[in-house]
Design a protein around this motif. Structure first.
Motif: not given
Length: 483
Positions: A468-479
């Motif tokens: 999922s996009e969340r699995e790939i970009f999760g830490s990037f989105f959170d920051k």
């Protein structure tokens, strides 16, 4: 027109005949199973390791090249070959060599074909043997391009290999040597006509290998420095350094060329080195020795692979040198000669590779300055090779590996013995050390049998795994958000 003439030159025709024979033999070897390939490897290994042959090869090498000493070459021929055979024992190099069911990948080993092995005069038996054995492990044929001085030793080694092949019924043409006299034209032709070049020796040969149009592995320049920090055991460090620096008269690219000692460690280290036969030269003798070693700005063959005693004898015979002191040094039969240095570059030749039992000593304030001194040394020469560390703080080895442009960090070991693989470390046994892009190389490993293989990969379908996009970009989105 000139290109066609070059391809029809005497060198081109001679090499073409060798390569044709090698290709025919390699086609036979390509049909061998793993057991048969391993018999080739054992035959080539025993050709050099049998004690009488080993010593005869070592004696011939020193007699013809004038480099190194016989007993150390005997040990090198034996130890490096035995270690390589240990590394290769049980290694899969024929057919399927690896299967990964989770990824649906099957790896198949395939030969590269005919290997051109360029080898130096410093190790005219051990290096060809190492490359020949690795090439045979991949079901390849190999043609050696030895240095002119090392030709007779290499030719004798190959004669021994052919005798062993006769015993097991293998084609002699799997292993060949350029005929004498070896010159640049024949070596370059061999590079051009083979399928893979593995070049060890001068940087001129390495550059030629990289530009010959054939895939190539080459090694970088040596100029190893070893750091001795304030926590090191001076006696143990000195013992390891002398063992390494004097082995085969420092002909190895892995021999220390500089010691970088933290201030509080310098005097205990010097005392321990001198107790083991080292001789510290004063400023006058240092300047005189430089005239012998670099008479025209380049390292002289007069010192390469010579003992410290022999170098001192040559100095005692020179006009204008401090003959009485040099004679006293020669009479003492020193193990190595030490000069103090504090700068780097062409105007300070002791900061470069010396290929002799002569070593530069740098005194520094602390470990941070020691690491920076090595960085400056390698900015001049030796980037990518390796660095030694004598210390009771092993975490400092990791710090050097994270900071310095080196492919290996050798902790608390005799450097020249450890770098090319040893029975008490995990590095592959090799006489050819890749130096990565820092050293102008395309690999940073110890050259080993895997470099002599092509690998075909069979890919089978597996259950789809789409993240999922969340699995790939999760830490990037959170920051940073999703904008």
């Amino acid at each position: 027109m000139q290109m066609n003439e070059e391809k029809d030159s005497p060198a081109a025709r001679t090499v073409a005949a060798l390569v044709a024979r090698a290709r025919a033999a390699q086609q036979v070897a390509e049909g061998y199973d793993q057991q048969r390939v391993d018999e080739l490897v054992a035959a080539a290994g025993w050709a050099i390791m049998e004690p009488a042959r080993n010593r005869a090869l070592a004696e011939l090498a020193v007699a013809d090249t004038g480099i190194g000493n016989v007993d150390d070459k005997v040990r090198k021929n034996h130890r490096k070959t035995l270690g390589l055979l240990r590394d290769l024992q049980g290694a899969r190099s024929v057919g399927v060599i690896h299967e990964d069911a989770d990824k649906g990948i099957t790896e198949i080993a395939r030969p590269v074909g005919v290997v051109c092995a360029v080898t130096p005069s410093t190790n005219p038996a051990a290096t060809p043997a190492n490359k020949i054995i690795n090439a045979l492990k991949g079901s390849n044929a190999v043609i050696v391009a030895p240095s002119p001085k090392g030709w007779s030793t290499c030719a004798q080694l190959i004669a021994h290999i052919h005798a062993q092949f006769d015993r097991i019924g293998a084609p002699r043409d799997l292993v060949q040597c350029l005929p004498a006299p070896v010159d640049k034209a024949s070596t370059h032709e061999l590079m051009r006509q083979c399928d893979l070049v593995v070049a060890t020796g001068s940087q001129a040969n390495v550059r030629a290998a990289y530009t010959c149009g054939t895939p190539a592995f080459g090694v970088g320049a040596g100029n190893v420095a070893s750091i001795v920090d304030e926590t090191a055991d001076a006696e143990l460090a000195a013992e390891r350094i002398v063992l390494s620096k004097t082995f085969d008269n420092a002909t190895s690219c892995s021999s220390e060329n500089s010691l970088v000692a933290v201030a509080s460690a310098a005097e205990p280290l010097l005392a321990a080195l001198c107790a083991r036969g080292a001789w510290l030269l004063g400023a006058a003798r240092k300047a005189e020795l430089a005239q012998l070693m670099w008479p025209e700005g380049r390292l002289s063959p007069a010192v390469i692979g010579q003992s410290a005693t022999r170098i001192a004898e040559k100095m005692a015979a020179r006009e204008g040198a401090g003959r009485p002191e040099w004679q006293a040094i020669a009479t003492a039969r020193p193990s190595m000669l030490i000069v103090e240095e504090d700068d780097f570059g062409e105007d300070h030749p002791y900061s470069g590779e010396k290929l002799s039992p002569v070593i530069a000593l740098y005194r520094v304030a602390d470990f941070a300055q020691a690491a920076d001194t090595v960085r400056q040394l390698y900015a001049y020469q030796g980037a990518g090779h390796s660095v030694g560390l004598h210390s009771a703080r092993p975490e400092r080895a990791l710090a050097l590996g994270l900071r310095l442009p080196v492919s290996r960090v050798i902790l608390n070991q005799p450097h020249c013995i450890a770098t090319g693989g040893s029975f008490d470390n995990g590095l592959p046994f090799s006489l050819s050390m890749g130096c990565g892009t820092w050293g102008g190389n395309n690999f940073s490993d110890n050259l080993n049998y895997r470099h002599y293989l092509n690998v075909t990969r069979v890919s089978q379908p597996i259950p789809e795994q789409v993240p999922s996009e969340r699995e790939i970009f999760g830490s990037f989105f959170d920051k940073y958000g999703t904008a």
